[in-house]
Design a protein around this motif. Structure first.
Motif, PDB file in Angstrom:
ATOM      1  N   GLY A   1       0.117   5.209   0.718  1.00  0.00           N
ATOM      2  CA  GLY A   1      -0.943   6.070   1.198  1.00  0.00           C
ATOM      3  C   GLY A   1      -0.452   7.403   1.711  1.00  0.00           C
TER       4      GLY A   1
ATOM      5  N   SER B   1      -5.226   6.468  -0.183  1.00  0.00           N
ATOM      6  CA  SER B   1      -4.213   5.587  -0.767  1.00  0.00           C
ATOM      7  C   SER B   1      -4.380   5.577  -2.272  1.00  0.00           C
TER       8      SER B   1
ATOM      9  N   SER C   1       0.840  -1.196   0.000  1.00  0.00           N
ATOM     10  CA  SER C   1       0.000   0.000   0.000  1.00  0.00           C
ATOM     11  C   SER C   1       0.876   1.247   0.000  1.00  0.00           C
TER      12      SER C   1
END
Length: 206
Positions: free
Chosen positions: A42, A56, A40
């Motif tokens: 973000g 994100s 991820s």
């Protein structure tokens, strides 16, 4: 486990460090592809002076090159699709990709290309490189922690990192704002970037 070289003013010490390579570290040498399904990228930004908005980017791709025998040769490259931004509110996401902010139609990608890395101690590192947003490229340092390596149930060799950085969005031309009647502004200039990366080692070529 050290992945990148620790800076030293002593050339002899550096040579000794290179010569005494940890076998476990050397085994990590290779090319890796970032796994977007288990990674991820973000951000967190203050909204209306009183709370935080988190978001994100769902679509991104990248690669790592790790050299356990000469960690200074390690590098990272990431491309992020701006239109994939997700803050949980469609209208807000639409504003972010508009010309007021990222102008995703004209500048569809945000990119990072590393230029150097250093060990801060233990499994903590600082990777420095060039971050490009819209038509602005500026240096960025990202503090990361190496979470280790493992072989998953499908036989993939993985490494993991997590960390973050802080930027002033105005440095990259993201200057839109609105004044509040009570004082202050709608969106803070400071933005916290968050990275949680899982990367899969490429199979050696025959």
């Amino acid at each position: 486990m050290a992945l990148f070289n620790r800076k030293s003013d002593n050339a002899a010490a550096a040579a000794t460090t290179t010569a005494d390579v940890d076998p476990a570290l050397a085994a990590l040498t290779g090319d890796y592809t970032i796994d977007p399904a288990h990674s991820s990228i973000g951000f967190t930004v203050r909204h209306a002076m009183v709370t935080n908005v988190r978001g994100s980017f769902a679509e991104h791709e990248g690669s790592l090159k790790l050299d356990g025998s000469d960690p200074a040769n390690s590098s990272a490259s990431i491309d992020v699709k701006i239109a994939s931004v997700d803050t949980g509110i469609k209208d807000r996401d639409g504003h972010l990709v508009s010309g007021d902010f990222f102008d995703a139609e004209k500048f569809p990608l945000m990119t990072f290309r590393s230029t150097s890395a250093e060990q801060l101690g233990g499994d903590k590192y600082r990777v420095t490189g060039d971050l490009t947003i819209k038509d602005v490229t500026r240096p960025l340092s990202i503090d990361l922690e190496f979470n280790g390596s493992a072989t998953d149930v499908y036989g993939n060799e993985r490494v993991g990192f997590e960390g973050g950085a802080e930027i002033l969005r105005s440095d990259w031309g993201l200057t839109w704002n609105a004044a509040l009647e009570t004082g202050g502004v709608m969106v803070s200039d400071k933005v916290k970037l968050n990275f949680d990366i899982s990367a899969i080692k490429a199979a050696p070529q025959a």
